[in-house]
Design a protein around this motif. Structure first.
Motif, PDB file in Angstrom:
ATOM      1  N   MET A  32      82.766 137.612 -16.103  1.00  0.00           N
ATOM      2  CA  MET A  32      83.024 138.682 -15.150  1.00  0.00           C
ATOM      3  C   MET A  32      83.606 139.908 -15.851  1.00  0.00           C
ATOM      4  SD  MET A  32      85.709 140.337 -13.442  1.00  0.00           S
ATOM      5  CE  MET A  32      87.047 139.202 -13.783  1.00  0.00           C
ATOM      6  N   LEU A  33      84.450 139.684 -16.869  1.00  0.00           N
ATOM      7  CA  LEU A  33      85.065 140.801 -17.584  1.00  0.00           C
ATOM      8  C   LEU A  33      84.053 141.553 -18.439  1.00  0.00           C
ATOM      9  CD1 LEU A  33      88.410 139.083 -18.506  1.00  0.00           C
ATOM     10  CD2 LEU A  33      88.152 141.084 -17.041  1.00  0.00           C
ATOM     11  N   VAL A  34      83.088 140.849 -19.005  1.00  0.00           N
ATOM     12  CA  VAL A  34      82.022 141.536 -19.742  1.00  0.00           C
ATOM     13  C   VAL A  34      81.304 142.501 -18.802  1.00  0.00           C
ATOM     14  CG1 VAL A  34      79.815 141.247 -20.912  1.00  0.00           C
ATOM     15  CG2 VAL A  34      81.714 139.723 -21.458  1.00  0.00           C
ATOM     16  N   VAL A  35      81.012 142.029 -17.592  1.00  0.00           N
ATOM     17  CA  VAL A  35      80.374 142.894 -16.600  1.00  0.00           C
ATOM     18  C   VAL A  35      81.304 144.047 -16.229  1.00  0.00           C
ATOM     19  CG1 VAL A  35      79.470 143.012 -14.245  1.00  0.00           C
ATOM     20  CG2 VAL A  35      78.970 141.026 -15.679  1.00  0.00           C
ATOM     21  N   SER A  36      82.577 143.742 -15.973  1.00  0.00           N
ATOM     22  CA  SER A  36      83.531 144.772 -15.560  1.00  0.00           C
ATOM     23  C   SER A  36      83.707 145.846 -16.624  1.00  0.00           C
ATOM     24  CB  SER A  36      84.882 144.121 -15.244  1.00  0.00           C
ATOM     25  OG  SER A  36      85.850 145.098 -14.923  1.00  0.00           O
ATOM     26  N   VAL A  37      83.916 145.422 -17.873  1.00  0.00           N
ATOM     27  CA  VAL A  37      84.103 146.392 -18.955  1.00  0.00           C
ATOM     28  C   VAL A  37      82.837 147.220 -19.153  1.00  0.00           C
ATOM     29  CG1 VAL A  37      84.513 146.634 -21.436  1.00  0.00           C
ATOM     30  CG2 VAL A  37      85.878 145.020 -20.106  1.00  0.00           C
ATOM     31  N   GLU A 359      72.931 156.446 -26.522  1.00  0.00           N
ATOM     32  CA  GLU A 359      74.372 156.688 -26.434  1.00  0.00           C
ATOM     33  C   GLU A 359      75.065 155.695 -25.504  1.00  0.00           C
ATOM     34  OE1 GLU A 359      75.335 160.704 -25.544  1.00  0.00           O
ATOM     35  OE2 GLU A 359      74.193 161.545 -27.224  1.00  0.00           O
ATOM     36  N   GLN A 360      74.532 155.518 -24.285  1.00  0.00           N
ATOM     37  CA  GLN A 360      75.193 154.651 -23.321  1.00  0.00           C
ATOM     38  C   GLN A 360      75.249 153.196 -23.790  1.00  0.00           C
ATOM     39  OE1 GLN A 360      76.762 155.215 -19.852  1.00  0.00           O
ATOM     40  NE2 GLN A 360      77.537 153.518 -21.067  1.00  0.00           N
ATOM     41  N   VAL A 361      74.117 152.683 -24.270  1.00  0.00           N
ATOM     42  CA  VAL A 361      74.077 151.289 -24.726  1.00  0.00           C
ATOM     43  C   VAL A 361      75.019 151.080 -25.902  1.00  0.00           C
ATOM     44  CG1 VAL A 361      72.617 149.495 -25.744  1.00  0.00           C
ATOM     45  CG2 VAL A 361      71.720 150.936 -23.903  1.00  0.00           C
ATOM     46  N   SER A 362      75.002 151.989 -26.852  1.00  0.00           N
ATOM     47  CA  SER A 362      75.866 151.866 -28.038  1.00  0.00           C
ATOM     48  C   SER A 362      77.332 151.933 -27.650  1.00  0.00           C
ATOM     49  CB  SER A 362      75.539 152.972 -29.047  1.00  0.00           C
ATOM     50  OG  SER A 362      74.179 152.933 -29.432  1.00  0.00           O
ATOM     51  N   PHE A 363      77.666 152.842 -26.752  1.00  0.00           N
ATOM     52  CA  PHE A 363      79.060 152.989 -26.306  1.00  0.00           C
ATOM     53  C   PHE A 363      79.514 151.737 -25.564  1.00  0.00           C
ATOM     54  CE2 PHE A 363      82.181 154.715 -23.146  1.00  0.00           C
ATOM     55  CZ  PHE A 363      83.181 155.035 -24.058  1.00  0.00           C
ATOM     56  N   THR A 364      78.659 151.211 -24.687  1.00  0.00           N
ATOM     57  CA  THR A 364      79.020 150.007 -23.932  1.00  0.00           C
ATOM     58  C   THR A 364      79.243 148.818 -24.860  1.00  0.00           C
ATOM     59  OG1 THR A 364      77.834 150.736 -21.953  1.00  0.00           O
ATOM     60  CG2 THR A 364      78.218 148.369 -22.188  1.00  0.00           C
ATOM     61  N   VAL A 365      78.356 148.637 -25.820  1.00  0.00           N
ATOM     62  CA  VAL A 365      78.507 147.535 -26.777  1.00  0.00           C
ATOM     63  C   VAL A 365      79.803 147.688 -27.555  1.00  0.00           C
ATOM     64  CG1 VAL A 365      77.566 146.499 -28.879  1.00  0.00           C
ATOM     65  CG2 VAL A 365      76.040 147.095 -26.988  1.00  0.00           C
ATOM     66  N   LEU A 366      80.116 148.905 -27.983  1.00  0.00           N
ATOM     67  CA  LEU A 366      81.347 149.150 -28.719  1.00  0.00           C
ATOM     68  C   LEU A 366      82.580 148.801 -27.887  1.00  0.00           C
ATOM     69  CD1 LEU A 366      82.921 150.368 -31.147  1.00  0.00           C
ATOM     70  CD2 LEU A 366      82.748 152.587 -29.988  1.00  0.00           C
ATOM     71  N   VAL A 367      82.587 149.232 -26.635  1.00  0.00           N
ATOM     72  CA  VAL A 367      83.744 148.985 -25.759  1.00  0.00           C
ATOM     73  C   VAL A 367      83.915 147.494 -25.493  1.00  0.00           C
ATOM     74  CG1 VAL A 367      84.667 149.369 -23.452  1.00  0.00           C
ATOM     75  CG2 VAL A 367      83.640 151.270 -24.700  1.00  0.00           C
ATOM     76  N   VAL A 368      82.810 146.798 -25.193  1.00  0.00           N
ATOM     77  CA  VAL A 368      82.892 145.354 -24.925  1.00  0.00           C
ATOM     78  C   VAL A 368      83.396 144.607 -26.166  1.00  0.00           C
ATOM     79  CG1 VAL A 368      81.550 143.281 -24.424  1.00  0.00           C
ATOM     80  CG2 VAL A 368      81.140 145.376 -23.115  1.00  0.00           C
ATOM     81  N   LEU A 369      82.871 144.966 -27.340  1.00  0.00           N
ATOM     82  CA  LEU A 369      83.312 144.311 -28.579  1.00  0.00           C
ATOM     83  C   LEU A 369      84.781 144.593 -28.863  1.00  0.00           C
ATOM     84  CD1 LEU A 369      80.247 144.881 -30.953  1.00  0.00           C
ATOM     85  CD2 LEU A 369      80.950 142.756 -29.825  1.00  0.00           C
ATOM     86  N   ALA A 370      85.245 145.804 -28.579  1.00  0.00           N
ATOM     87  CA  ALA A 370      86.639 146.155 -28.837  1.00  0.00           C
ATOM     88  C   ALA A 370      87.586 145.322 -27.967  1.00  0.00           C
ATOM     89  CB  ALA A 370      86.857 147.644 -28.590  1.00  0.00           C
ATOM     90  N   TRP A 371      87.282 145.212 -26.672  1.00  0.00           N
ATOM     91  CA  TRP A 371      88.145 144.426 -25.793  1.00  0.00           C
ATOM     92  C   TRP A 371      88.041 142.932 -26.105  1.00  0.00           C
ATOM     93  CZ3 TRP A 371      92.087 146.157 -23.242  1.00  0.00           C
ATOM     94  CH2 TRP A 371      92.129 147.495 -22.831  1.00  0.00           C
TER      95      TRP A 371
END
Length: 387
Positions: A32-37, A359-371
């Motif tokens: 659920m958090l992967v989806v939320s982030v 941009e969007q896909v790369s940013f989302t992957v970066l944010v999910v990996l960071a958290w």
């Protein structure tokens, strides 16, 4: 989100000793958090996915209710033996205080005269109070099923009674108990959109609906604990969990149709007022997801490779409060200010990390990996933020 935190004050804690946990709860929370982030990282939210303006349900409307249902399940696990009333009071105070700070950060407003008193953390605090006090009355799955039914019928009765005063017997943005109650209790300057929206999606009415979700989650949690205590493995949970999820679905149908049949009024399925049919349907689906996770991950026969693969999701789930609300705060800060060209910091970061122009896909992957990395480090050191 309708868009953070969880034992004593939200401070890092180390468990006193090893505990035999229900891994599936943490892993489902992690999913659920992967989806939320991922949702939080959207630079532009499509209209079809964004919160429904009033009646109906869009994709974004499901994230926080799933979190609340899983919270109810987790609180059922945590409080199945005792409830610390003194600690509860301290936790609620801290949650409300941080909720005010959270609102100030998200809304970029530090003026006390217009601080929003209602909000997601305040709603969350109300849910924690109800579920904790409910555990002073019952600590069984059957008892929590009764609590769920009572709360669902009470919430539906409140909405249906108010709908009889509305034109055509229909709840609207202009005619609903949320706008009236929250404005009267907190003042128009301190609620959602300063009362201009005519309702408050995290106000008193929505909090009662959220308690339906959490109580149903607590019922599933106690059911899993009961089956587990009797032995025999996760497969023994299939029948009971399917039965209780079917009961939630039936109650959702009843609370959706009864007002029209009995009083000729319409109580729509919606997140804005967190109606009982919405709450129960979401929790039924969440319960089925927990059952699937329970069968896969909580068996003595679960392959070690599968456990290792699920470990990052487990790490996220163990710090669900931090990741869920923290991601909202960080993203809110990243989009608050724009440069001379009108680009927010989030957009500039997305452009800098873009791979292949995405941009969007790369940013989302970066944010999910960071958290996920942060949660993994905290999980490794057994440091958890709790309600």
């Amino acid at each position: 989100m309708s868009g953070p935190a969880q034992q004593s004050a939200p401070t890092a804690q180390r468990p006193a000793g090893p505990q035999r946990r229900v891994t599936s709860l943490d892993v489902v929370r992690g999913l659920m958090l992967v989806v939320s982030v991922s949702v939080n990282s959207l630079l532009l939210t499509p209209a079809w996915f964004d919160h429904a303006e009033w009646a109906g349900v869009n994709g974004l409307d499901l994230v926080f209710p799933v979190f609340v249902a899983l919270t109810g399940c987790g609180l059922g696990f945590a409080m199945h033996r005792r409830t610390d009333v003194r600690g509860l009071a301290r936790r609620v105070f801290v949650l409300v205080a941080i909720g005010l700070l959270y609102n100030a950060v998200v809304l970029a407003s530090w003026e006390p005269a217009t601080w929003r008193f209602t909000g997601v953390l305040q709603l969350y605090a109300g849910v924690v109070v109800v579920i904790a006090l409910g555990h002073l009355i019952t600590r069984t799955a059957r008892g929590w099923l009764v609590v769920t039914v009572v709360l669902a019928l009470a919430h539906t009765a409140v909405l249906a009674a108010y709908a009889t005063t509305c034109p055509g017997g229909a709840l609207t943005r202009e005619c609903n108990p949320s706008g009236a109650a929250d404005t009267a209790v907190f003042g128009a300057a301190h609620v959602y959109w300063q009362g201009a929206a005519g309702h408050d999606p995290e106000g008193l009415v929505a909090t009662l609906g959220a308690c339906v979700s959490a109580a149903a989650g607590a019922c599933v949690g106690h059911l899993l604990l009961t089956v587990r205590a009797r032995g025999g493995g996760p497969r023994r949970a299939v029948g009971p969990v399917l039965a209780v999820c079917a009961a939630f679905a039936a109650l959702a149908w009843l609370t959706a149709t009864a007002p029209g049949l009995l009083a000729g009024v319409d109580v729509p399925v919606m997140k804005r007022l967190w109606t009982a049919p919405f709450a129960l349907a979401v929790t039924a689906g969440t319960g089925l997801a927990l059952l699937a996770g329970h069968l896969l991950l909580d068996s003595a026969r679960t392959p070690a490779a599968l456990r290792r693969a699920a470990w990052p999701l487990e790490a996220l789930g163990r710090n669900s409060l931090l990741v869920y609300f923290g991601s909202h705060v960080v993203m809110s800060l990243l989009v608050q200010h724009a440069d001379a060209e009108g680009r927010t910091l989030a957009q500039r970061i997305a452009a800098a990390v873009a791979v292949g122009g995405h941009e969007q896909v790369s940013f989302t992957v970066l944010v999910v990996l960071a958290w996920t990395a942060l949660a993994a480090v905290l999980h490794h050191w057994r440091i958890y933020l709790r309600p």
